[in-house]
Scaffold this motif. Structure first.
Motif, mmCIF file in Angstrom:
data_model
loop_
_atom_site.group_PDB
_atom_site.id
_atom_site.type_symbol
_atom_site.label_atom_id
_atom_site.label_comp_id
_atom_site.label_asym_id
_atom_site.label_seq_id
_atom_site.Cartn_x
_atom_site.Cartn_y
_atom_site.Cartn_z
ATOM 1 N N HIS A 59 0.856 -1.194 0.000
ATOM 2 C CA HIS A 59 0.000 0.000 0.000
ATOM 3 C C HIS A 59 0.886 1.237 0.000
ATOM 4 N N ASP A 63 5.388 4.706 5.331
ATOM 5 C CA ASP A 63 6.299 3.757 5.981
ATOM 6 C C ASP A 63 6.464 2.469 5.171
ATOM 7 N N HIS A 64 5.716 2.347 4.076
ATOM 8 C CA HIS A 64 5.842 1.171 3.209
ATOM 9 C C HIS A 64 6.359 1.520 1.818
ATOM 10 N N ASP A 155 -0.591 -4.145 6.302
ATOM 11 C CA ASP A 155 -1.240 -3.498 7.451
ATOM 12 C C ASP A 155 -2.743 -3.783 7.376
ATOM 13 N N HIS A 189 -4.719 -1.312 12.841
ATOM 14 C CA HIS A 189 -3.665 -2.330 12.900
ATOM 15 C C HIS A 189 -4.126 -3.486 13.778
ATOM 16 N N HIS A 211 6.315 -4.897 12.008
ATOM 17 C CA HIS A 211 5.665 -3.588 12.094
ATOM 18 C C HIS A 211 5.541 -3.149 13.559
#
Ligand SMILES: [Zn+2]
Ligand SMILES: [Zn+2]
Length: 244
Positions: A59, A63-64, A155, A189, A211
Protein backbone atom coordinates in the motif's frame (compact mmCIF):
# COMPACT_ATOMS: atom_id res chain seq x y z
CA UNK A 1 12.37 -19.39 -0.50
CA UNK A 2 14.17 -17.10 1.86
CA UNK A 3 13.10 -13.81 3.38
CA UNK A 4 15.41 -11.06 4.61
CA UNK A 5 13.84 -8.46 6.88
CA UNK A 6 15.27 -5.08 5.84
CA UNK A 7 13.15 -3.02 8.21
CA UNK A 8 10.38 -3.82 10.69
CA UNK A 9 9.29 -0.58 12.38
CA UNK A 10 6.13 1.37 11.69
CA UNK A 11 4.91 4.00 11.17
CA UNK A 12 8.30 5.57 11.89
CA UNK A 13 11.65 4.01 12.77
CA UNK A 14 13.50 3.70 16.04
CA UNK A 15 17.03 5.19 16.15
CA UNK A 16 19.06 3.40 13.49
CA UNK A 17 16.03 1.43 12.32
CA UNK A 18 13.99 1.23 9.13
CA UNK A 19 10.32 0.75 8.28
CA UNK A 20 8.73 -2.05 6.26
CA UNK A 21 10.89 -3.76 3.65
CA UNK A 22 11.29 -7.48 2.94
CA UNK A 23 13.40 -9.19 0.31
CA UNK A 24 11.93 -12.52 -0.79
CA UNK A 25 14.18 -14.75 -2.88
CA UNK A 26 14.71 -18.13 -4.35
CA UNK A 27 17.72 -19.27 -6.38
CA UNK A 28 16.48 -17.48 -9.52
CA UNK A 29 14.37 -14.61 -8.30
CA UNK A 30 14.44 -11.56 -6.02
CA UNK A 31 11.27 -9.67 -5.12
CA UNK A 32 11.30 -6.64 -2.83
CA UNK A 33 8.06 -6.39 -0.86
CA UNK A 34 7.51 -2.85 0.47
CA UNK A 35 10.14 -0.14 0.41
CA UNK A 36 9.67 2.09 3.45
CA UNK A 37 12.09 4.65 4.80
CA UNK A 38 15.58 3.26 5.43
CA UNK A 39 15.03 0.16 3.31
CA UNK A 40 17.12 1.13 0.27
CA UNK A 41 20.41 1.45 2.17
CA UNK A 42 19.71 -1.92 3.80
CA UNK A 43 18.89 -3.48 0.44
CA UNK A 44 22.27 -2.42 -0.96
CA UNK A 45 23.94 -4.52 1.75
CA UNK A 46 22.43 -7.72 0.36
CA UNK A 47 21.50 -7.12 -3.28
CA UNK A 48 22.22 -5.03 -6.37
CA UNK A 49 19.13 -3.29 -7.64
CA UNK A 50 19.85 -4.67 -11.12
CA UNK A 51 19.11 -8.10 -9.67
CA UNK A 52 15.58 -7.25 -8.56
CA UNK A 53 12.97 -9.03 -10.67
CA UNK A 54 10.06 -7.08 -9.22
CA UNK A 55 8.96 -4.76 -6.45
CA UNK A 56 5.59 -5.05 -4.72
CA UNK A 57 4.17 -2.21 -2.62
CA UNK A 58 1.38 -3.52 -0.40
CA UNK A 59 0.00 0.00 0.00
CA UNK A 60 1.04 3.60 -0.39
CA UNK A 61 1.47 4.67 3.24
CA UNK A 62 4.86 6.36 3.60
CA UNK A 63 6.30 3.76 5.98
CA UNK A 64 5.84 1.17 3.21
CA UNK A 65 6.85 3.15 0.15
CA UNK A 66 8.89 6.30 0.84
CA UNK A 67 12.26 4.91 -0.31
CA UNK A 68 10.76 4.04 -3.69
CA UNK A 69 10.93 7.79 -4.39
CA UNK A 70 14.70 7.58 -3.93
CA UNK A 71 15.12 4.23 -5.65
CA UNK A 72 13.69 5.85 -8.80
CA UNK A 73 16.82 8.05 -8.90
CA UNK A 74 19.17 5.10 -8.36
CA UNK A 75 17.61 3.40 -11.37
CA UNK A 76 16.66 6.39 -13.52
CA UNK A 77 19.97 8.26 -13.36
CA UNK A 78 21.97 5.11 -14.04
CA UNK A 79 19.67 4.39 -16.99
CA UNK A 80 20.34 7.86 -18.39
CA UNK A 81 24.09 7.16 -18.10
CA UNK A 82 23.67 3.85 -19.90
CA UNK A 83 24.69 1.87 -16.82
CA UNK A 84 21.34 0.22 -16.26
CA UNK A 85 19.05 -1.05 -18.96
CA UNK A 86 15.83 -2.46 -17.58
CA UNK A 87 12.69 -0.97 -16.05
CA UNK A 88 11.85 -2.83 -12.85
CA UNK A 89 8.24 -4.10 -12.68
CA UNK A 90 6.55 -2.27 -9.80
CA UNK A 91 3.24 -3.70 -8.59
CA UNK A 92 1.16 -1.20 -6.62
CA UNK A 93 -2.44 -0.47 -5.64
CA UNK A 94 -3.75 2.19 -8.01
CA UNK A 95 -5.29 4.82 -5.84
CA UNK A 96 -3.25 7.98 -5.61
CA UNK A 97 -2.67 9.22 -9.16
CA UNK A 98 -0.52 12.15 -8.12
CA UNK A 99 1.84 9.84 -6.26
CA UNK A 100 1.92 7.35 -9.09
CA UNK A 101 2.83 10.22 -11.40
CA UNK A 102 5.81 11.03 -9.13
CA UNK A 103 7.12 7.48 -9.52
CA UNK A 104 7.72 8.05 -13.23
CA UNK A 105 11.37 8.92 -13.73
CA UNK A 106 13.35 7.90 -16.81
CA UNK A 107 11.25 4.75 -17.02
CA UNK A 108 12.81 3.48 -13.79
CA UNK A 109 9.73 1.34 -13.21
CA UNK A 110 7.18 -0.51 -15.24
CA UNK A 111 4.15 0.32 -13.09
CA UNK A 112 1.48 -2.37 -12.88
CA UNK A 113 -1.75 -2.11 -10.84
CA UNK A 114 -2.55 -4.80 -8.28
CA UNK A 115 -6.09 -6.14 -8.18
CA UNK A 116 -7.47 -8.65 -5.72
CA UNK A 117 -7.42 -12.13 -7.19
CA UNK A 118 -4.51 -11.37 -9.54
CA UNK A 119 -2.04 -14.20 -9.96
CA UNK A 120 1.42 -13.06 -10.98
CA UNK A 121 4.11 -15.52 -11.98
CA UNK A 122 7.72 -14.40 -11.60
CA UNK A 123 10.00 -17.27 -12.62
CA UNK A 124 9.13 -20.03 -10.12
CA UNK A 125 7.24 -17.80 -7.68
CA UNK A 126 3.46 -17.38 -7.81
CA UNK A 127 2.12 -14.23 -6.16
CA UNK A 128 -1.49 -13.56 -5.14
CA UNK A 129 -3.14 -10.63 -3.41
CA UNK A 130 -6.01 -10.06 -1.00
CA UNK A 131 -7.43 -6.69 0.01
CA UNK A 132 -6.99 -5.87 3.71
CA UNK A 133 -8.89 -3.47 5.99
CA UNK A 134 -6.87 -0.26 6.22
CA UNK A 135 -7.55 3.43 5.50
CA UNK A 136 -5.99 3.20 2.02
CA UNK A 137 -6.19 0.39 -0.55
CA UNK A 138 -3.94 -2.31 0.91
CA UNK A 139 -3.11 -5.83 -0.20
CA UNK A 140 -1.85 -8.85 1.71
CA UNK A 141 0.63 -10.84 -0.38
CA UNK A 142 0.87 -14.61 -0.76
CA UNK A 143 3.86 -16.24 -2.46
CA UNK A 144 3.95 -19.93 -3.31
CA UNK A 145 6.74 -22.15 -4.54
CA UNK A 146 7.11 -25.95 -4.46
CA UNK A 147 4.18 -26.39 -2.05
CA UNK A 148 5.62 -23.84 0.37
CA UNK A 149 3.43 -20.87 1.19
CA UNK A 150 4.56 -17.49 2.48
CA UNK A 151 1.98 -14.85 3.46
CA UNK A 152 2.54 -11.19 4.40
CA UNK A 153 -0.37 -9.47 6.09
CA UNK A 154 0.69 -5.94 5.20
CA UNK A 155 -1.24 -3.50 7.45
CA UNK A 156 -4.78 -4.37 8.49
CA UNK A 157 -7.38 -4.26 11.19
CA UNK A 158 -8.69 -7.65 12.34
CA UNK A 159 -9.86 -9.35 9.17
CA UNK A 160 -11.50 -12.75 8.66
CA UNK A 161 -10.34 -12.46 5.04
CA UNK A 162 -6.72 -12.59 6.18
CA UNK A 163 -7.40 -15.84 8.06
CA UNK A 164 -8.87 -17.36 4.93
CA UNK A 165 -6.10 -16.01 2.68
CA UNK A 166 -3.32 -17.28 4.97
CA UNK A 167 -4.96 -20.62 5.70
CA UNK A 168 -2.38 -23.38 6.35
CA UNK A 169 0.54 -21.18 5.31
CA UNK A 170 4.03 -22.36 6.24
CA UNK A 171 5.09 -18.86 7.22
CA UNK A 172 3.00 -15.80 8.12
CA UNK A 173 4.78 -12.47 8.38
CA UNK A 174 2.16 -10.55 10.31
CA UNK A 175 1.97 -6.96 11.39
CA UNK A 176 1.23 -6.11 15.00
CA UNK A 177 1.27 -2.35 15.07
CA UNK A 178 -0.33 -2.00 18.51
CA UNK A 179 -0.62 -3.65 21.90
CA UNK A 180 -4.05 -4.40 23.37
CA UNK A 181 -3.67 -1.58 25.89
CA UNK A 182 -3.47 0.93 23.04
CA UNK A 183 -6.23 -0.54 20.86
CA UNK A 184 -8.85 1.97 19.85
CA UNK A 185 -11.89 1.55 17.72
CA UNK A 186 -9.99 2.78 14.67
CA UNK A 187 -6.53 1.42 15.35
CA UNK A 188 -6.13 0.32 11.71
CA UNK A 189 -3.67 -2.33 12.90
CA UNK A 190 -3.67 -5.75 14.51
CA UNK A 191 -2.65 -6.02 18.13
CA UNK A 192 -0.02 -8.66 18.90
CA UNK A 193 -2.80 -10.70 20.53
CA UNK A 194 -4.95 -10.46 17.39
CA UNK A 195 -1.99 -11.43 15.20
CA UNK A 196 -1.65 -14.60 17.30
CA UNK A 197 -5.37 -15.22 17.00
CA UNK A 198 -5.25 -14.88 13.21
CA UNK A 199 -2.32 -17.32 13.06
CA UNK A 200 -4.08 -19.86 15.29
CA UNK A 201 -7.32 -19.70 13.32
CA UNK A 202 -5.43 -19.98 10.03
CA UNK A 203 -3.39 -22.92 11.36
CA UNK A 204 -0.10 -21.22 10.53
CA UNK A 205 3.05 -23.29 11.04
CA UNK A 206 5.38 -20.40 11.82
CA UNK A 207 4.41 -16.87 12.82
CA UNK A 208 6.90 -14.01 12.54
CA UNK A 209 5.71 -10.66 13.83
CA UNK A 210 6.63 -7.28 12.36
CA UNK A 211 5.67 -3.59 12.09
CA UNK A 212 6.74 -2.69 15.61
CA UNK A 213 5.84 0.66 17.15
CA UNK A 214 9.35 2.01 17.93
CA UNK A 215 8.61 2.73 21.58
CA UNK A 216 7.27 -0.69 22.52
CA UNK A 217 9.23 -3.18 24.57
CA UNK A 218 9.54 -6.26 22.36
CA UNK A 219 8.95 -8.68 25.24
CA UNK A 220 5.49 -7.18 25.72
CA UNK A 221 4.67 -7.88 22.08
CA UNK A 222 5.93 -11.45 22.44
CA UNK A 223 3.98 -12.08 25.63
CA UNK A 224 0.76 -10.83 24.12
CA UNK A 225 1.06 -12.96 20.99
CA UNK A 226 1.87 -16.03 23.11
CA UNK A 227 -1.54 -15.69 24.77
CA UNK A 228 -3.24 -16.61 21.51
CA UNK A 229 -0.68 -18.63 19.51
CA UNK A 230 1.34 -21.56 20.80
CA UNK A 231 3.24 -22.81 17.75
CA UNK A 232 6.51 -21.46 16.37
CA UNK A 233 6.54 -17.74 17.16
CA UNK A 234 9.25 -15.14 16.58
CA UNK A 235 9.71 -11.40 16.50
CA UNK A 236 11.27 -10.36 13.21
CA UNK A 237 14.82 -9.03 13.41
CA UNK A 238 16.27 -6.50 11.01
CA UNK A 239 18.76 -7.97 8.51
CA UNK A 240 17.95 -11.51 9.61
CA UNK A 241 17.19 -14.10 6.93
CA UNK A 242 14.43 -16.67 7.38
CA UNK A 243 14.06 -19.83 5.32
CA UNK A 244 10.63 -20.99 4.15
ZN1 LIG B 1 2.53 0.65 8.20
ZN1 LIG C 1 -0.43 1.45 6.58
Amino acid sequence: MKLTVLGNNGPYPKAGGACSGYLLEDSKTKVLIDCGNGVLSRLFKVCDIEDLDAIVLSHLHSDHMSDILVLKYAIGINKAKGKFSKSIPLYIPFEDNELIERLNYNDAFKIIPIEEGDKIIINDLVLQFKEMIHPVKTFGVKVEKDNKVFVYSSDTSYHEGLIEFANEADFLLCECGVLEKDMEENSNHLSAKQAGEVATKANIKRLVLTHFWPKYRLDRIMNEAMETYDSLLELSEEMKTYYI
